[in-house]
Enzyme design. Structure first.
Site, PDB file in Angstrom:
ATOM      1  N   GLY A   1       0.778  -1.234   0.000  1.00 43.34           N
ATOM      2  CA  GLY A   1       0.000   0.000   0.000  1.00 43.34           C
ATOM      3  C   GLY A   1       0.805   1.277   0.000  1.00 43.34           C
ATOM      4  N   ALA A   2       2.135   1.173   0.044  1.00 42.64           N
ATOM      5  CA  ALA A   2       2.960   2.389   0.081  1.00 42.64           C
ATOM      6  C   ALA A   2       2.794   3.207  -1.196  1.00 42.64           C
ATOM      7  CB  ALA A   2       4.423   2.027   0.291  1.00 42.64           C
TER       8      ALA A   2
ATOM      9  N   ASP B   1       0.190   3.243  -3.122  1.00 46.27           N
ATOM     10  CA  ASP B   1      -1.164   3.812  -3.127  1.00 46.27           C
ATOM     11  C   ASP B   1      -1.246   5.028  -2.198  1.00 46.27           C
ATOM     12  OD1 ASP B   1      -1.839   1.677  -4.795  1.00 46.27           O
ATOM     13  OD2 ASP B   1      -2.366   0.410  -3.085  1.00 46.27           O
TER      14      ASP B   1
END
Length: 326
Positions: free
Chosen positions: A263-264, A266
């Protein structure tokens, strides 16, 4: 956080939302994992939550299964202040599942259950066009281009958003396992390339699309198109490079102790789009753009310090605090 008012939405994300099953033990293969815990996932949905967590107004457009997992994901969006006016439910197909693990060698391993899943079955007549036309930025990936009818819905949504004046934001988010072949993946990813105004790719995706392993300016600019206003290449721990019609440069990363990189990217995209949506002149002003991208880098860095994508999305205060210390 209260659910966003649909009439105030500025960033609309289109595509997939799914359940990631993550092993309870790190550094093992899927085969070796003793047990799994469930976590909400899906890049476009993560971006919409990242925007909302920072204080922006966002909506998600996509399809979930009318099952316990689908209802859980819709609740996650609502609980995080994201409008679900554009979410639809399928009575037959299930919510997509992904088993993902970080192996001891640092590589992520995926196994997907989409045969088909509900997100692939969103049809053009299910689109909330009123919501899509309200977007100042319409964001999407490439996974929604893999199969019909979702592909047609994706193309119509893009067309309607652009016609209404939105900027089109594209993060291809390559997942080769989901495509019939690498050739098909590249062909479909590039099929909408000419229409995007803001594009974010990773160094891995740059190599996949160009065949070149070095992140050199001429390699990146081979992907530049007339409609583009900003092209960003993320470099993981080395920050990012940015390219516009009139200027280009590099933004260094902010050092943190990473725990989980899920998720980094995103979080980075959500922060970047949030910053741009607040002041569209950012795309023509290098000083403003560097400030937005430094903020986005910090957002992505914080997201690596916690487990899971959505729980790791930071607030504006957390990002400003890290930037003060950096």
């Amino acid at each position: 956080m209260a659910t966003s008012n649909r009439n105030e939405v500025t960033i609309v994300s289109f595509g997939e939302m799914l359940i990631d099953f993550v092993p309870t033990v790190a550094g093992v293969s899927l085969e070796e994992a003793p047990a799994f815990v469930k976590a909400p996932g899906g890049a476009p949905a993560n971006v919409s939550i990242a925007v909302s967590r920072l204080g922006g107004r966002s909506a998600f457009v996509g399809k979930l299964g009318n099952d316990d997992f689908g209802r859980m994901l819709a609740a996650v969006l609502r609980d995080n202040g994201v409008s679900v006016a554009g979410v639809r439910f399928d009575g037959v197909a299930r919510t997509a599942l992904s088993f993902v693990t970080l192996r001891a060698d640092g590589e992520r391993e995926f196994m997907f259950y989409r045969h088909p899943s509900a997100d692939m079955l969103l049809s053009p007549d299910e689109l909330d066009l009123e919501l899509i036309r309200e977007a100042s930025i319409f964001h999407f990936g490439s996974i929604s281009l893999i199969a019909e009818p979702c592909r047609s819905a994706h193309l119509i949504a893009m067309k309607e958003a652009k016609k209404a004046g939105a900027l089109l934001s594209y993060d291809p988010n390559l997942r080769l396992l989901l495509w019939p072949s690498a050739e098909e993946a590249k062909s479909q990813m590039m099929s909408i390339w000419d229409q995007a105004n803001i594009v974010k790719i990773s160094d891995t995706e740059l190599e996949f699309l160009t065949g070149q392993s070095l992140v050199e300016d001429d390699v990146v600019m081979s992907l530049w198109r007339p409609e583009m206003k900003l092209l960003v290449v993320t470099l993981g721990k080395d920050g990012c490079k940015y390219y516009t019609k009139n200027f280009r440069g590099t933004i260094d990363t902010i050092k943190v102790k990473p725990v989980d990189a899920t998720g980094a990217g995103d979080a980075f995209v959500g922060a970047m789009l949030w910053g741009i949506s607040k002041d569209l002149s950012t795309l023509k002003d290098e000083k403003k753009l560097k400030s937005v991208l430094r903020f986005a880098n910090a957002c992505g860095a914080i997201a690596t310090t916690k487990k899971g994508a959505i729980p790791a999305m930071p607030s504006e205060a957390e990002v400003l605090d890290l930037l003060k210390k950096a």
